[in-house]
Design a protein around this motif. Sequence first.
Motif, PDB file in Angstrom:
ATOM      1  N   ALA A  94      34.937  22.709  31.331  1.00 51.47           N
ATOM      2  CA  ALA A  94      35.977  22.327  32.295  1.00 51.47           C
ATOM      3  C   ALA A  94      36.193  23.415  33.338  1.00 51.47           C
ATOM      4  CB  ALA A  94      37.285  22.041  31.550  1.00 51.47           C
ATOM      5  N   VAL A  95      36.080  24.666  32.915  1.00 54.00           N
ATOM      6  CA  VAL A  95      36.244  25.759  33.872  1.00 54.00           C
ATOM      7  C   VAL A  95      35.059  25.805  34.828  1.00 54.00           C
ATOM      8  CG1 VAL A  95      36.597  28.242  34.133  1.00 54.00           C
ATOM      9  CG2 VAL A  95      37.623  27.042  32.191  1.00 54.00           C
ATOM     10  N   ARG A  96      33.868  25.602  34.314  1.00 52.06           N
ATOM     11  CA  ARG A  96      32.681  25.564  35.194  1.00 52.06           C
ATOM     12  C   ARG A  96      32.807  24.447  36.224  1.00 52.06           C
ATOM     13  NH1 ARG A  96      29.851  26.131  30.290  1.00 52.06           N
ATOM     14  NH2 ARG A  96      29.057  23.992  30.439  1.00 52.06           N
ATOM     15  N   ARG A  97      33.283  23.298  35.777  1.00 50.36           N
ATOM     16  CA  ARG A  97      33.449  22.180  36.729  1.00 50.36           C
ATOM     17  C   ARG A  97      34.468  22.539  37.805  1.00 50.36           C
ATOM     18  NH1 ARG A  97      33.048  19.071  31.916  1.00 50.36           N
ATOM     19  NH2 ARG A  97      35.320  18.869  31.779  1.00 50.36           N
ATOM     20  N   ALA A  98      35.562  23.199  37.415  1.00 50.74           N
ATOM     21  CA  ALA A  98      36.574  23.586  38.401  1.00 50.74           C
ATOM     22  C   ALA A  98      36.013  24.583  39.403  1.00 50.74           C
ATOM     23  CB  ALA A  98      37.794  24.176  37.688  1.00 50.74           C
ATOM     24  N   ILE A  99      35.208  25.533  38.921  1.00 48.38           N
ATOM     25  CA  ILE A  99      34.575  26.488  39.836  1.00 48.38           C
ATOM     26  C   ILE A  99      33.607  25.770  40.758  1.00 48.38           C
ATOM     27  CG2 ILE A  99      33.059  28.499  39.967  1.00 48.38           C
ATOM     28  CD1 ILE A  99      34.260  29.408  37.278  1.00 48.38           C
ATOM     29  N   GLY A 100      32.851  24.811  40.201  1.00 48.83           N
ATOM     30  CA  GLY A 100      31.920  24.056  41.032  1.00 48.83           C
ATOM     31  C   GLY A 100      32.613  23.276  42.133  1.00 48.83           C
ATOM     32  N   ARG A 101      33.814  22.769  41.855  1.00 48.96           N
ATOM     33  CA  ARG A 101      34.549  21.989  42.870  1.00 48.96           C
ATOM     34  C   ARG A 101      35.242  22.877  43.893  1.00 48.96           C
ATOM     35  NH1 ARG A 101      36.050  18.838  38.315  1.00 48.96           N
ATOM     36  NH2 ARG A 101      38.047  19.953  38.177  1.00 48.96           N
ATOM     37  N   HIS A 102      35.833  23.973  43.433  1.00 49.53           N
ATOM     38  CA  HIS A 102      36.740  24.723  44.294  1.00 49.53           C
ATOM     39  C   HIS A 102      36.283  26.147  44.610  1.00 49.53           C
ATOM     40  CE1 HIS A 102      39.391  21.404  43.481  1.00 49.53           C
ATOM     41  NE2 HIS A 102      39.489  21.714  42.198  1.00 49.53           N
ATOM     42  N   GLY A 103      35.338  26.690  43.857  1.00 49.51           N
ATOM     43  CA  GLY A 103      34.993  28.096  43.993  1.00 49.51           C
ATOM     44  C   GLY A 103      35.989  28.959  43.242  1.00 49.51           C
ATOM     45  N   LEU A 104      36.033  30.231  43.580  1.00 56.57           N
ATOM     46  CA  LEU A 104      36.930  31.189  42.941  1.00 56.57           C
ATOM     47  C   LEU A 104      37.708  31.954  44.010  1.00 56.57           C
ATOM     48  CD1 LEU A 104      34.573  32.564  40.162  1.00 56.57           C
ATOM     49  CD2 LEU A 104      36.744  31.377  39.737  1.00 56.57           C
ATOM     50  N   ARG A 105      38.942  32.212  43.722  1.00 54.79           N
ATOM     51  CA  ARG A 105      39.767  32.997  44.635  1.00 54.79           C
ATOM     52  C   ARG A 105      39.441  34.478  44.545  1.00 54.79           C
ATOM     53  NH1 ARG A 105      42.465  32.902  49.332  1.00 54.79           N
ATOM     54  NH2 ARG A 105      44.397  34.136  49.298  1.00 54.79           N
ATOM     55  N   ASN A 106      38.934  34.922  43.392  1.00 53.49           N
ATOM     56  CA  ASN A 106      38.750  36.343  43.115  1.00 53.49           C
ATOM     57  C   ASN A 106      37.352  36.602  42.568  1.00 53.49           C
ATOM     58  OD1 ASN A 106      41.617  35.301  41.892  1.00 53.49           O
ATOM     59  ND2 ASN A 106      41.856  37.004  43.322  1.00 53.49           N
ATOM     60  N   SER A 107      36.689  37.631  43.084  1.00 56.25           N
ATOM     61  CA  SER A 107      35.318  37.905  42.657  1.00 56.25           C
ATOM     62  C   SER A 107      35.248  38.419  41.233  1.00 56.25           C
ATOM     63  CB  SER A 107      34.671  38.916  43.604  1.00 56.25           C
ATOM     64  OG  SER A 107      35.290  40.190  43.485  1.00 56.25           O
ATOM     65  N   HIS A 108      36.243  39.189  40.799  1.00 50.77           N
ATOM     66  CA  HIS A 108      36.316  39.755  39.458  1.00 50.77           C
ATOM     67  C   HIS A 108      37.730  39.546  38.942  1.00 50.77           C
ATOM     68  CE1 HIS A 108      32.904  41.740  41.356  1.00 50.77           C
ATOM     69  NE2 HIS A 108      32.455  42.081  40.165  1.00 50.77           N
ATOM     70  N   LEU A 109      37.858  39.316  37.637  1.00 54.63           N
ATOM     71  CA  LEU A 109      39.156  38.922  37.086  1.00 54.63           C
ATOM     72  C   LEU A 109      39.703  39.850  36.012  1.00 54.63           C
ATOM     73  CD1 LEU A 109      40.564  36.242  38.041  1.00 54.63           C
ATOM     74  CD2 LEU A 109      38.115  36.167  38.404  1.00 54.63           C
ATOM     75  N   LEU A 110      38.851  40.536  35.254  1.00 53.05           N
ATOM     76  CA  LEU A 110      39.313  41.323  34.113  1.00 53.05           C
ATOM     77  C   LEU A 110      38.927  42.785  34.258  1.00 53.05           C
ATOM     78  CD1 LEU A 110      39.419  38.376  32.919  1.00 53.05           C
ATOM     79  CD2 LEU A 110      38.928  39.423  30.702  1.00 53.05           C
ATOM     80  N   SER A 111      39.851  43.674  33.892  1.00 52.00           N
ATOM     81  CA  SER A 111      39.611  45.116  33.904  1.00 52.00           C
ATOM     82  C   SER A 111      40.593  45.744  32.925  1.00 52.00           C
ATOM     83  CB  SER A 111      39.820  45.674  35.317  1.00 52.00           C
ATOM     84  OG  SER A 111      39.588  47.058  35.357  1.00 52.00           O
ATOM     85  N   PHE A 112      40.082  46.497  31.929  1.00 51.95           N
ATOM     86  CA  PHE A 112      40.943  47.032  30.876  1.00 51.95           C
ATOM     87  C   PHE A 112      41.141  48.530  31.082  1.00 51.95           C
ATOM     88  CE2 PHE A 112      39.857  43.628  27.453  1.00 51.95           C
ATOM     89  CZ  PHE A 112      40.358  42.640  28.291  1.00 51.95           C
ATOM     90  N   ALA A 113      42.327  48.869  31.578  1.00 53.09           N
ATOM     91  CA  ALA A 113      42.676  50.252  31.909  1.00 53.09           C
ATOM     92  C   ALA A 113      43.413  50.917  30.744  1.00 53.09           C
ATOM     93  CB  ALA A 113      43.547  50.251  33.164  1.00 53.09           C
ATOM     94  N   PRO A 114      43.674  52.241  30.832  1.00 50.32           N
ATOM     95  CA  PRO A 114      44.363  52.934  29.739  1.00 50.32           C
ATOM     96  C   PRO A 114      45.810  52.513  29.527  1.00 50.32           C
ATOM     97  CG  PRO A 114      43.219  54.501  31.150  1.00 50.32           C
ATOM     98  CD  PRO A 114      43.170  53.172  31.845  1.00 50.32           C
ATOM     99  N   THR A 115      46.562  52.231  30.580  1.00 51.59           N
ATOM    100  CA  THR A 115      47.943  51.722  30.515  1.00 51.59           C
ATOM    101  C   THR A 115      48.905  52.638  29.761  1.00 51.59           C
ATOM    102  OG1 THR A 115      47.792  50.384  28.471  1.00 51.59           O
ATOM    103  CG2 THR A 115      47.010  49.371  30.501  1.00 51.59           C
TER     104      THR A 115
END
Length: 605
Positions: free
Chosen positions: A434-455
């Motif tokens: 379902a996520v692949r289909r949504a990307i196929g229809r609309h693309g992505l707003r953001n090139s990268h989504l996850l990054s785990f910092a020290p916090t």
Amino acid sequence: MPSPRADTAPPAPQPVSRQVLADRYAGPGEHDASQIYRRVALALAQAERPERREAVARAFLRNMEQGAIGAGRIMANAGARRTGTMVNCFVHPVGAGRGAASFEAGLADACKTLSMGGGVGYDFSVLPPADAQDRAGLPSACEAIGRYDAASAALAFEGARRGAQMAVLSCTHPDLLAFARAKAGRKRWRGFNLSVAVSDAFLQAVVDDAPWTLCHRAAPGPAARARGAFRMPDGLWQYRRESARALWRAITEQALESAEPGLLYLDTINRANNLRALETLSAANPCGEQPLPPYGSCVLGPINLSRLVSHPFGVGGPATLERGRLARMTRIQVRLLDNVLALTRWPLPAHAAEARAKRRIGVGITGLADMLAMLGLRYDEEAGRAAARDAVRIIRDHAYAASAALAAERGPFPLYRPQDYLGADRVGAELPAAVRRAIGRHGLRNSHLLSFAPTGSVSLAFGDNCSNGIEPAFDWVYTRMVRLGREAPVQTRAENHAWRRWRHLMGEDAPLPPCFLSAASIAPEDHVAMLAALQPLVDAAISKSVPVPADCPLERAQALFLQAWRAGLKGLTLFRPAAGMDAVMYARDAPQRPCSPPGDCAACE
């Protein structure tokens, strides 16, 4: 085992958390986290259409109250009168392209970014070696790092924390050994973390005990020529050939001795980059969780997983991860971070242009180890790693789904191309249909989504000192050096959040179960195994130090670095406790040992 208390509500915030919150994040008239959340939520909702701002602000506020916050720059600067940026991390070129004037311009750009609170990473490999013949007015790589360090130390800066810096040097640079040994004793370049960018070819040469070429485009001087330097067919100058294992030994000896340099596995970073067809990455932000192109940046925001366990420790029912709530929080977090890109102050126009073209964001996590303890799982066993993978997979899948939904509403990022995400060897192949289909229809707003910092600081201020990032807890009760404002650090008692929950529920005398594991009690190989379990799900990278025993032999340290490379990690830093090193945290009954990661990673918090 004593009977648990009927009152299962979390304990009140501890003094150290209130101190750090008031010092680093609270604005005028703000006295608690709820007031900060309200300021940030209202500010970041301004990127919405007027008729939606009130509803979105409520959603942002609810998300923060449940544990999904912005990183430190967001929490301090959103809606505040400060002139600082809300963006945590940047990578800059060092300005070697047009000689001395370009270098000075690059240094000025770095100072402007640092003065606004951003942390910056640089690849100094383009600068000439110390014994180059004609440097065209440029300093050598190591001289340049010294110049940057001195300039940043003299800056006035915005807010309570100075942005950190990262110096990266390629494993092919002729000054590799001088760079690797520069921070022996941690007295030099105190504003910098160091990493060597190692290639697959170099590490294979180490494994094969083969020679390794140190080379550069700058022509060598007479001394280097006398040692046999010559021009190669590809136009590079070979300064010398060394045993790869001898270089490896020198690098890893210094990494074991002083926790620097760390390693960046550059070929892995570029193979795994969503935009590998459009950009080449050669440096990372100061804590290593965000490889970036020149003028690249990333806004970060962790989700506190320790807030998402129902019936912690099995009190009142089975301890379970609230998967649906985590999914909903992730989707809201993506929107919040995308709004930051529209509202933040940018130190340089080049930052704004790069960010708008790709719209990188970094949903992160904190409290992972506390979550595992509350679920009754050990950090160093496969069941714990499987639970961690499950949580991160939920975040990844729903972050990409949220970005596709934002693309439908606001448009995809300008450089979006379907083939970069939906090919057989791309991230889309691992996402739900379902996520692949949504990307196929609309693309992505953001090139990268996850990054785990020290916090570290935000986990202390807003998470009741939960285990930070993906790190295990340092200890259950310990002394922490806390700097308030610009005063000298003071010793403060700090207690781990999961430990406090256990004591609150089970009583002061209840023995800790086996799921409570401090960082030093976990084998280094199991620290690396947790990184390996999560990295395939994280499209940027993960900041983590691997603690090793004081008597760790060099061969074990080398094996850990090779284990990380073979497991597909993007970077690794080791930390061995040693007398005389600056310490941030002290165990109650153990020799002093600093926090992990060592150095100043304020840029990532």
